[in-house]
Design a protein around this motif. Structure first.
Motif, PDB file in Angstrom:
ATOM      1  N   GLY A  54       8.989  -2.695  -1.071  1.00  0.00           N
ATOM      2  CA  GLY A  54       8.153  -2.899  -0.374  1.00  0.00           C
ATOM      3  C   GLY A  54       7.380  -4.099  -1.617  1.00  0.00           C
ATOM      4  N   GLY A  55       6.504  -5.287  -0.849  1.00  0.00           N
ATOM      5  CA  GLY A  55       5.924  -5.932  -1.052  1.00  0.00           C
ATOM      6  C   GLY A  55       6.350  -6.776  -2.955  1.00  0.00           C
TER       7      GLY A  55
ATOM      8  N   GLY B 272       0.847  -3.961   0.802  1.00  0.00           N
ATOM      9  CA  GLY B 272      -0.397  -4.369   1.267  1.00  0.00           C
ATOM     10  C   GLY B 272      -0.694  -2.918   1.555  1.00  0.00           C
TER      11      GLY B 272
ATOM     12  N   GLU C 285       0.247 -12.705 -10.368  1.00  0.00           N
ATOM     13  CA  GLU C 285       1.646 -12.046 -11.614  1.00  0.00           C
ATOM     14  C   GLU C 285       2.059 -13.731 -12.531  1.00  0.00           C
TER      15      GLU C 285
ATOM     16  N   THR D 124       9.748  -7.511  -0.184  1.00  0.00           N
ATOM     17  CA  THR D 124       8.394  -8.396   0.911  1.00  0.00           C
ATOM     18  C   THR D 124       9.060  -7.883   2.423  1.00  0.00           C
ATOM     19  N   ASP D 125       8.374  -8.258   3.720  1.00  0.00           N
ATOM     20  CA  ASP D 125       8.409  -7.898   4.563  1.00  0.00           C
ATOM     21  C   ASP D 125       9.718  -8.920   5.063  1.00  0.00           C
TER      22      ASP D 125
ATOM     23  N   TYR E 155      -4.220  -6.879  -5.829  1.00  0.00           N
ATOM     24  CA  TYR E 155      -3.561  -7.836  -6.327  1.00  0.00           C
ATOM     25  C   TYR E 155      -4.041  -8.808  -5.173  1.00  0.00           C
TER      26      TYR E 155
ATOM     27  N   HIS F 252      11.536   0.137   4.590  1.00  0.00           N
ATOM     28  CA  HIS F 252      10.713  -0.486   3.214  1.00  0.00           C
ATOM     29  C   HIS F 252      12.072   0.804   2.289  1.00  0.00           C
TER      30      HIS F 252
ATOM     31  N   HIS G 268       7.914   1.052   9.492  1.00  0.00           N
ATOM     32  CA  HIS G 268       8.161  -0.096   8.654  1.00  0.00           C
ATOM     33  C   HIS G 268       7.852   0.651   7.050  1.00  0.00           C
TER      34      HIS G 268
ATOM     35  N   GLY H 275      -0.865 -13.379  -2.701  1.00  0.00           N
ATOM     36  CA  GLY H 275      -2.137 -13.327  -4.141  1.00  0.00           C
ATOM     37  C   GLY H 275      -1.460 -12.455  -5.357  1.00  0.00           C
TER      38      GLY H 275
ATOM     39  N   SER I 294       8.884  -7.072  -5.725  1.00  0.00           N
ATOM     40  CA  SER I 294       8.761  -7.452  -5.622  1.00  0.00           C
ATOM     41  C   SER I 294       8.852  -8.429  -7.442  1.00  0.00           C
TER      42      SER I 294
ATOM     43  N   PRO J  36       2.484 -12.778  -5.988  1.00  0.00           N
ATOM     44  CA  PRO J  36       2.552 -13.663  -6.941  1.00  0.00           C
ATOM     45  C   PRO J  36       1.885 -14.869  -7.809  1.00  0.00           C
TER      46      PRO J  36
HETATM   47  O1  KG4 Z   1       5.403  -4.715   2.462  1.00  0.00           O
HETATM   48  P1  KG4 Z   1       4.792  -6.662   2.225  1.00  0.00           P
HETATM   49  O2  KG4 Z   1       5.333  -7.685   2.106  1.00  0.00           O
HETATM   50  O3  KG4 Z   1       3.978  -6.319   3.572  1.00  0.00           O
HETATM   51  C1  KG4 Z   1       3.308  -5.017   3.605  1.00  0.00           C
HETATM   52  O4  KG4 Z   1       3.934  -4.745   4.326  1.00  0.00           O
HETATM   53  O5  KG4 Z   1       1.502  -5.341   4.035  1.00  0.00           O
HETATM   54  O6  KG4 Z   1       3.855  -6.503   0.952  1.00  0.00           O
HETATM   55  C2  KG4 Z   1       2.889  -7.703   0.647  1.00  0.00           C
HETATM   56  C3  KG4 Z   1       2.259  -6.759  -0.270  1.00  0.00           C
HETATM   57  C4  KG4 Z   1       1.138  -8.275  -0.865  1.00  0.00           C
HETATM   58  O7  KG4 Z   1      -0.350  -7.947  -0.493  1.00  0.00           O
HETATM   59  C5  KG4 Z   1       0.805  -9.261  -1.360  1.00  0.00           C
HETATM   60  O8  KG4 Z   1       0.491 -10.252  -2.549  1.00  0.00           O
HETATM   61  C6  KG4 Z   1       1.994  -8.056  -2.793  1.00  0.00           C
HETATM   62  O9  KG4 Z   1       2.557  -7.519  -1.531  1.00  0.00           O
HETATM   63  N1  KG4 Z   1       3.207  -8.700  -3.334  1.00  0.00           N
HETATM   64  C7  KG4 Z   1       3.086  -8.587  -4.984  1.00  0.00           C
HETATM   65  C8  KG4 Z   1       4.157  -9.428  -5.315  1.00  0.00           C
HETATM   66  N2  KG4 Z   1       4.778 -10.425  -3.986  1.00  0.00           N
HETATM   67  C9  KG4 Z   1       4.017  -9.947  -2.872  1.00  0.00           C
HETATM   68  N3  KG4 Z   1       2.040  -8.184  -5.478  1.00  0.00           N
HETATM   69  C10 KG4 Z   1       2.458  -8.366  -6.705  1.00  0.00           C
HETATM   70  N4  KG4 Z   1       3.123  -9.068  -7.281  1.00  0.00           N
HETATM   71  C11 KG4 Z   1       4.035 -10.101  -6.881  1.00  0.00           C
HETATM   72  N5  KG4 Z   1       4.740 -10.479  -7.235  1.00  0.00           N
END
Ligand code: KG4
Ligand code: ZN
Length: 390
Positions: A353-354, A203, A252, A385-386, A232, A181, A177, A247, A357, A249
């Protein structure tokens, strides 16, 4: 370990990620080997191009073919995602079903997430195939995330991939994974060459990695407790935000209304001159601040808060975000210096990674890149994001 819980795979998984183990990364300041702890059962790597994910193939510079079609499946956490990608890197379709488990439980409950994946997987895969205008019999291979992630959730994706592979006689590609990324950046930026520095923020993970070549990674830093995405998510929940769309987005967005200098949170690990991360302490600082201001965020959602109360929550959100990202900046600045010493030819700084974004994160890290003469490469938010593509 994720993989010890997975069922035996048929057909044998030829893991793109086994490339991670091909060349032992050079030891660096007593840091661990990247991903090795997560890849306990990696078997010997296949050399057949068909056995590599398209992202990996693109990274390897292997001539890709327009007639090669890969179905990607991702179920490592709370998103059920699938995509069809062509051999030349063209993304033909992406389908995703996001769970709202976070809202009710404040986190992902593995058993519930597994059930939600099981309910969604057939539909999501079918949508990806339909949108790409292909059927299973047109596919060349099936790629599926095999970790890291929630083992119950990973199983659902792996089971689906095995089923399709068995019926249609296709090879399965096991995808790591976090490597995905990092390498998805090479799908969207064809000029991205090795070596490059990558910050992977999600996350569950914070990783700073020097990608020397395909499968040759040196870990420069990792989180010693919580990842930034977890911080976050928790902060957003404690602030009473509507976290149905996540959480990160939500926080933010609220932070845009706040004063980022209004609350003096402490930047983590300043006294540690390394590239590791820690977000557990910052999370606690946020919790204590909410409690000390007598904000009833558990009972009163932000939509019902008074103007004054909303402003205070926005100030906490903005101050949290400033410090959370300042911590990233500190560690990335040091990692750039380390990486340039090891590989002076580095031109790019990948952020994925998430959490990548987040616009504020991208802007601040772009400063770090520019200050050091590097170019920031960050995939579009839908690929940070995933997703099923990577
Ligand atoms: O990579 P991902 O989609 O899934 C994992 O592999 O964990 O990351 C998800 C994480 C979550 O904690 C989510 O709140 C965070 O990425 N995330 C953000 C934003 N968009 C997603 N954190 C801060 N600002 C964002 N805009
Ligand atoms: Zn992820």
């Amino acid at each position: 370990m994720v993989f010890t819980l997975l069922p035996a795979l048929w057909p044998p998984v030829s893991r793109a990620t086994a490339f991670l183990l091909r060349t032992p990364p050079k030891p660096f300041r007593s840091q661990h080997l990247l991903f090795r702890s997560l890849l306990t059962s990696a078997s010997s790597p296949s050399t057949s191009p068909i056995h590599r994910s398209l992202v990996t193939m693109a990274s390897a510079g292997i001539p890709t073919r327009r007639d090669l079609l890969m179905l990607g499946i991702e179920t490592s956490c709370d998103d059920t995602a699938a995509a069809v990608v062509r051999g030349d890197g063209e993304i033909l379709s992406q389908a995703i079903s996001s769970q709202v488990l976070l809202v009710k439980w404040g986190g992902v409950a593995p058993k519930m997430a597994e059930e939600a994946h099981a309910l969604a997987i057939d539909q999501v895969v079918q949508k990806a195939l339909d949108d790409a205008n292909v059927s299973e019999s047109d596919l060349s291979a099936v790629a599926v995330t095999i970790g890291p992630g929630l083992s119950l959730c990973l199983r659902v994706g792996v089971h689906k991939a095995r089923k399709i592979a068995k019926v249609f006689g296709l090879p399965i590609v096991g995808v790591h994974h976090m490597e995905a990324h990092a390498l998805v950046s090479r799908l969207v930026n064809k000029d991205l060459n090795y070596p490059f520095l990558a910050l992977l923020i999600s996350g569950g993970h914070n990783l700073l990695v020097l990608a020397q070549n395909l499968g040759e990674y040196v870990q420069l830093g990792t989180t010693i407790d919580d990842a930034i995405g977890e911080a976050y998510d928790k902060a957003a929940r404690w602030l009473g935000l509507d976290i149905r769309k996540g959480g990160g987005p939500a926080l933010e967005e609220l932070a845009l209304e706040g004063d980022p200098n209004s609350i003096n949170f402490t930047v983590p690990l300043r006294q540690h001159k390394d590239c590791n991360f820690s977000y557990a302490g910052l999370k606690t600082q946020v919790r204590l601040t909410i409690e000390s201001r007598n904000l009833c965020t558990d009972d009163i959602p932000i939509s019902s808060a008074t103007e004054e109360d909303r402003q205070l929550r926005a100030n906490i959100a903005a101050s949290f975000q400033r410090i959370a990202v300042l911590h990233l900046e500190d560690r990335c600045q040091r990692a750039v210096e380390w990486a340039l010493k090891m590989k002076p030819s580095i031109k790019n700084f990948v952020v994925s990674g998430g959490v990548a974004s987040n616009q504020y994160v991208r802007t601040r890290l772009n400063h770090i890149a520019e200050k050091n003469g590097l170019q920031l490469v960050s995939p579009p938010p839908s690929l940070c994001t995933d997703n099923g593509v990577s």
